[in-house]
Write an enzyme that holds these catalytic residues in place. Structure first.
Site, PDB file in Angstrom:
ATOM      1  N   THR A 190      -7.442  -4.889   4.730  1.00  0.00           N
ATOM      2  CA  THR A 190      -6.660  -5.923   5.513  1.00  0.00           C
ATOM      3  C   THR A 190      -5.422  -5.056   6.108  1.00  0.00           C
ATOM      4  O   THR A 190      -5.200  -5.485   7.513  1.00  0.00           O
ATOM      5  CB  THR A 190      -6.259  -6.966   4.399  1.00  0.00           C
ATOM      6  N   CYS A 191      -4.788  -4.174   5.628  1.00  0.00           N
ATOM      7  CA  CYS A 191      -3.810  -3.520   5.882  1.00  0.00           C
ATOM      8  C   CYS A 191      -4.244  -2.661   7.491  1.00  0.00           C
ATOM      9  O   CYS A 191      -3.422  -2.735   8.204  1.00  0.00           O
ATOM     10  CB  CYS A 191      -3.282  -2.397   5.069  1.00  0.00           C
TER      11      CYS A 191
END
Length: 182
Positions: free
Chosen positions: A55-56
């Protein structure tokens, strides 16, 4: 509620490129403080569980990088990405993401995250202690608006993402209804 909170003063141990060092790894240690990063500026600080994580790396960091010009138009001087990773990891991640606008802050020991009340165990993923995902608009070292993902706890079974997204912060800065959280 973190709005109005003054950021904790800590020292971040960073590695900066210095051609005078020479060799295949021309970097030197440089300590920077909270004041070095935040004094006299209006910035976005966002923190996430880890460099190179899905996600990052796919949404949050690239989103802030792509939106940098628009954030600057809305009065933001700098955008900082903080993670409980050391400077070696953060620098390599910044390089792999081709960052030009977002600057990374290594919170290797988690001291800043702990003092912010955002350090959580992620042993269920084999990470150890990491930062909970959040973002903030910070003016001269004081939190102006706070965006924290719901459900902060140790070993959370999910990785919530949305409240701290660049899109949500842009809406807030534009006055389009995205409210900061307490």
């Amino acid at each position: 509620m973190k709005a109005g909170l003054k950021l904790p003063e800590v020292t971040f141990h960073t590695r900066v490129r210095d051609e005078a060092v020479g060799g295949p790894n021309p970097f030197r240690w440089e300590d920077k403080t909270t004041s070095d990063y935040f004094a006299g500026k209006r910035v976005i600080l966002f923190s996430l569980p880890g460099a190179f994580t899905p996600t990052c790396s796919t949404y949050q960091l690239p989103g802030f990088e792509k939106g940098a010009a628009e954030f600057k138009e809305l009065g933001i001087d700098e955008i900082y990405c903080l993670s409980v990773n050391d400077s070696f990891v953060m620098n390599k991640w910044a390089e792999s993401q081709n960052l030009e606008n977002v600057k990374v802050i290594p919170d290797g020991s988690g001291e800043f995250s702990r003092k912010m009340g955002m350090l959580v165990a992620k042993d269920n993923l084999g990470f150890g202690m990491r930062s909970w995902r959040y973002a903030a608009i910070v003016d001269n070292g004081v939190v102006e608006a706070w965006f924290e993902e719901p459900g902060i706890c140790d070993n959370h079974g999910e990785d919530p993402y949305g409240v701290s997204s660049p899109e949500n912060l842009l809406k807030h800065l534009k006055g389009e209804g995205a409210e900061a959280v307490a």
